[in-house]
Design a protein around this motif. Structure first.
Motif, PDB file in Angstrom:
ATOM      1  N   ASN A 132       0.937  -1.275  -0.068  1.00  0.00           N
ATOM      2  CA  ASN A 132       0.010   0.124  -0.028  1.00  0.00           C
ATOM      3  C   ASN A 132       0.871   1.336   0.066  1.00  0.00           C
ATOM      4  N   HIS A 136      -2.769   5.502  -0.103  1.00  0.00           N
ATOM      5  CA  HIS A 136      -3.863   4.484  -0.212  1.00  0.00           C
ATOM      6  C   HIS A 136      -3.659   3.447   0.777  1.00  0.00           C
ATOM      7  N   GLY A 139      -5.454   0.021   1.185  1.00  0.00           N
ATOM      8  CA  GLY A 139      -5.432  -0.931  -0.014  1.00  0.00           C
ATOM      9  C   GLY A 139      -6.772  -1.554  -0.586  1.00  0.00           C
ATOM     10  N   THR A 159      -2.819  -3.152  -2.439  1.00  0.00           N
ATOM     11  CA  THR A 159      -3.245  -2.255  -3.354  1.00  0.00           C
ATOM     12  C   THR A 159      -3.232  -3.024  -4.696  1.00  0.00           C
TER      13      THR A 159
END
Length: 223
Positions: A132, A136, A139, A159
């Motif tokens: 990740n 972000h 994920g 992610t």
């Protein structure tokens, strides 16, 4: 295996760079971002590439042409209106054929070896997942063995890199228009039709000027 590069986004977070230049043509270390994908695909043995576009898409066609200088054949899928990821892929399916195809987000940079995705596809999709990034942190999905399941914020969630292999059957029953890809993937996950892998190499979602600079730094190290 054919490949599709998603290049229809407006790149609003990259303004003012993208006011007059489509994001796939933003230079990364002196070379348009999308060219790194084209060179990597050619090195992996891919010969046919489909590129969708919308915002300033004629610039993409004018710059890349028929793809011959990259050792590729490029076909284009222009979108008169934003179709989102799923709708854009669905519109391009007649150019991609009936076999599984490689899909790449046009606004990432990576040193992933696309030849790793030439193995026969088991199920409807195979996703490449990465650690990740800071922007972000929660994920998207988790790996359970080789199967991908919804992350649901659980530990070990990774992610989605924007690199995958998809089977056209994933879009069975879809209709023309704008729709997202993620709900189709989650539906396929629920029936065990999505495999995946964890890639720990270089990968950057080039969504902002700061991340563009980060990609240039990593590219310099990679070279």
């Amino acid at each position: 295996m054919k490949a599709m590069i998603l290049a229809a986004g407006k790149g609003e977070r990259m303004r003012p760079l993208t006011l007059h230049t489509p994001k796939p043509l933003i230079p990364l270390a002196g070379r348009p971002l999308i060219e790194y994908h084209l060179m990597a695909l050619a090195a992996a043995g891919v010969t046919d590439v489909v590129i969708n576009h919308a915002w300033l898409g004629e610039q993409i066609e004018d710059h890349l042409g028929d793809g011959s200088r990259y050792g590729l054949r490029i076909a284009y899928s222009p979108e008169g209106e934003p179709l989102e990821t799923g709708g854009g892929i669905f519109k391009a399916l007649p150019l991609l054929g009936d076999a599984p195809f490689l899909l790449i987000n046009g606004d990432i940079w990576t040193d992933y070896d696309f030849s790793r995705l030439q193995a026969p596809l088991q199920g409807q999709a195979h996703l490449v997942l990465v650690n990740n990034p800071e922007h972000h942190g929660q994920g998207d999905f988790r790996l359970v063995g080789t199967q991908v399941v919804d992350g649901d914020g659980a530990a070990g969630t990774l992610t989605f890199s924007g690199i995958s292999v998809l089977h056209p059957a994933l879009f069975e029953g879809c209709k023309p228009g704008a729709f997202k890809l993620a709900p189709l993937l989650r539906q396929a996950m629920a029936s065990g039709q999505v495999s995946g892998e964890h890639f720990a190499g270089h990968w950057v979602d080039v969504g902002t000027a700061a991340r563009l600079a980060e990609a240039e730094r990593l590219l310099g190290e990679h070279r």
